[in-house]
Design an enzyme around this catalytic site. Structure first.
Site, mmCIF file in Angstrom:
data_model
loop_
_atom_site.group_PDB
_atom_site.id
_atom_site.type_symbol
_atom_site.label_atom_id
_atom_site.label_comp_id
_atom_site.label_asym_id
_atom_site.label_seq_id
_atom_site.Cartn_x
_atom_site.Cartn_y
_atom_site.Cartn_z
ATOM 1 N NE ARG A 9 -1.259 2.637 2.725
ATOM 2 C CZ ARG A 9 -0.861 3.804 3.198
ATOM 3 N NH1 ARG A 9 -0.921 4.881 2.422
ATOM 4 N NH2 ARG A 9 -0.367 3.921 4.420
ATOM 5 C CG ASP A 10 3.150 4.364 2.969
ATOM 6 O OD1 ASP A 10 2.978 5.228 2.090
ATOM 7 O OD2 ASP A 10 3.644 4.624 4.063
ATOM 8 C CG HIS A 200 3.507 4.538 8.961
ATOM 9 N ND1 HIS A 200 3.066 3.490 8.178
ATOM 10 C CD2 HIS A 200 4.092 5.412 8.108
ATOM 11 C CE1 HIS A 200 3.357 3.736 6.909
ATOM 12 N NE2 HIS A 200 3.990 4.900 6.846
ATOM 13 C CG HIS A 202 7.758 8.074 6.012
ATOM 14 N ND1 HIS A 202 7.287 8.663 4.869
ATOM 15 C CD2 HIS A 202 6.829 7.162 6.360
ATOM 16 C CE1 HIS A 202 6.122 8.133 4.532
ATOM 17 N NE2 HIS A 202 5.819 7.223 5.437
ATOM 18 C CB CYS A 233 2.400 10.772 2.036
ATOM 19 S SG CYS A 233 0.759 11.535 1.947
ATOM 20 C CG ASN A 242 7.043 3.831 3.949
ATOM 21 O OD1 ASN A 242 6.436 4.373 4.855
ATOM 22 N ND2 ASN A 242 6.542 3.707 2.729
#
Length: 298
Positions: A9-10, A200, A202, A233, A242
Site C-alpha cells: 500500500r504505502d 509508522h 519514515h 505520501c 518508509n
C-alpha cells in the site's frame, strides 16, 4: 514484536501502476518472511492513486494466504463501504492531524474527518473486523508546521471514544526524533491506557530506525515497515522513504529482540519489489546484504 508490512500500500502508492500478477508475487514473497500482518491496499480514488486502482481485484485473491492478517486503508465512508464489500473487515482510517494536510489528502478538515469515525467503525465491526485510526502528520505537517502534542492526544481520545479499536501514529514526512516520539507516546498512553498503539515512521531524514528503538522502549511493539524502504505520501511534499522492513529486522534481531521474521526472506522480498517497480530501492541494508548473507538482489 509485531511488524506490519506496508509495501503493497504505502510502498506502491507513489509508483506507476504495476500488474496484479506482480502484486501477487510480492505477496508470496512477503508471506515467506514470517510477517503476519500486511497492509495490502487502499480503497481510495483511482484517479488520485492509480497504482491502487485494482483494490477490489487484489482483495479477491487474498484467500491464498490464510495465515496472513490483511488490512486496508480507507480515507472516508465511501472507501470503507468499498473495502467491506470486497471482503476486507479490518480497516485503517486516516485522520490527518492538521487541517492543511487533511484538506490536501481528503478535501476535508480534521474535525470533518473525525466525524466519520462512528460510521466507519460500524462498518468494520458489523463485518467482524476492527478499526484502526491512523493519525497522520502526528509530529509535523508540510503545510501547517509542527503538530502540537496536545492536539494529537485530543484526536486520539476522540477517535477511541467514537469507536476506533486501536491507534497508529504516522511520521508522514519523516521529521520526528526519539525524544519527540517518547513524549507523544507517553502522553497518548496516559489518555488512552487500554488502547493498542502502533507507529509508522519514515526515514526521510535518517532518524527512522532511532525512532523505532524509542517506540520499543516506550512499550510499543506494533511497527509498520516497507520491504526495501519503498514508499511515501503523494499528498505531503517531501514525504519519502518508509523505514525498510529488512533494516528493522536487522536492527532488532542483532539487538536481541525476536521479531519472528527471517531477514534473508525479507531481502528476497525486497528483490521481488525492486523487479516489480523497475528501479533501485532506498534501503541501505538491501544494497549491502545482511550479516554473512549475499545481497538481496536476485
Amino acid at each position: 514484536m509485531n511488524l506490519r508490512e506496508v509495501g503493497l500500500r504505502d510502498g506502491l502508492q507513489l509508483e506507476a501502476p504495476i500488474p496484479l500478477a506482480a502484486k501477487l508475487d510480492i505477496l508470496d514473497a512477503v508471506a515467506a518472511t514470517g510477517v503476519r500482518r500486511v497492509e495490502v491496499t487502499s480503497f481510495v480514488s483511482p484517479a488520485a492513486v492509480p497504482a491502487l486502482a485494482d483494490a477490489e481485484q487484489l482483495a479477491a485473491e487474498l484467500g491464498r494466504w490464510p495465515d496472513l492478517a490483511f488490512s486496508a486503508l480507507v480515507a472516508g465512508r465511501g472507501g470503507a463501504r468499498r473495502a467491506v464489500a470486497a471482503g476486507m473487515a479490518d480497516l485503517e482510517y486516516v485522520i490527518s492531524a492538521s487541517d492543511g494536510h487533511s484538506l490536501a489528502n481528503a478535501r476535508r478538515t480534521t474535525d470533518e474527518a473525525v466525524a466519520a469515525v462512528p460510521d466507519i467503525a460500524k462498518l468494520a465491526h458489523d463485518s467482524g473486523g476492527r478499526l484502526e485510526a491512523i493519525l497522520a502528520v502526528a509530529w509535523d505537517c508540510p503545510f501547517d508546521g509542527r503538530t502540537a502534542v496536545s492536539r494529537i492526544v485530543d484526536l486520539a481520545r476522540r477517535a477511541v471514544d467514537l469507536g476506533a479499536d486501536e491507534l497508529c501514529f504516522g511520521d508522514t514526512i519523516g521529521t520526528t526524533v526519539p525524544g519527540r516520539v517518547t513524549e507523544l507516546l507517553g502522553r497518548v498512553r496516559e489518555a488512552c491506557p487500554d488502547v493498542e498503539l502502533g507507529v509508522h515512521f519514515h526515514n526521510t531524514r535518517g532518524s527512522g530506525l532511532a525512532c523505532v528503538l524509542a517506540a520499543l522502549q516506550a512499550g510499543i511493539t506494533k511497527i509498520d515497515a516497507s520491504a526495501g524502504g519503498l514508499g511515501g505520501c503523494p499528498f505531503a511534499p517531501g514525504a519519502s522513504g518508509n523505514i525498510a522492513t529488512e533494516e528493522v529486522v536487522y536492527l532488532l534481531e542483532e539487538s536481541g529482540v525476536d521479531t519472528g521474521v527471517d531477514l534473508g526472506k525479507v531481502l528476497e522480498a525486497a528483490a521481488v519489489v525492486e523487479r516489480a517497480v523497475g528501479h533501485e530501492l532506498p534501503s541501505n541494508l538491501f544494497r549491502a546484504g545482511g550479516p554473512n548473507r549475499p545481497r538481496g538482489r536476485g
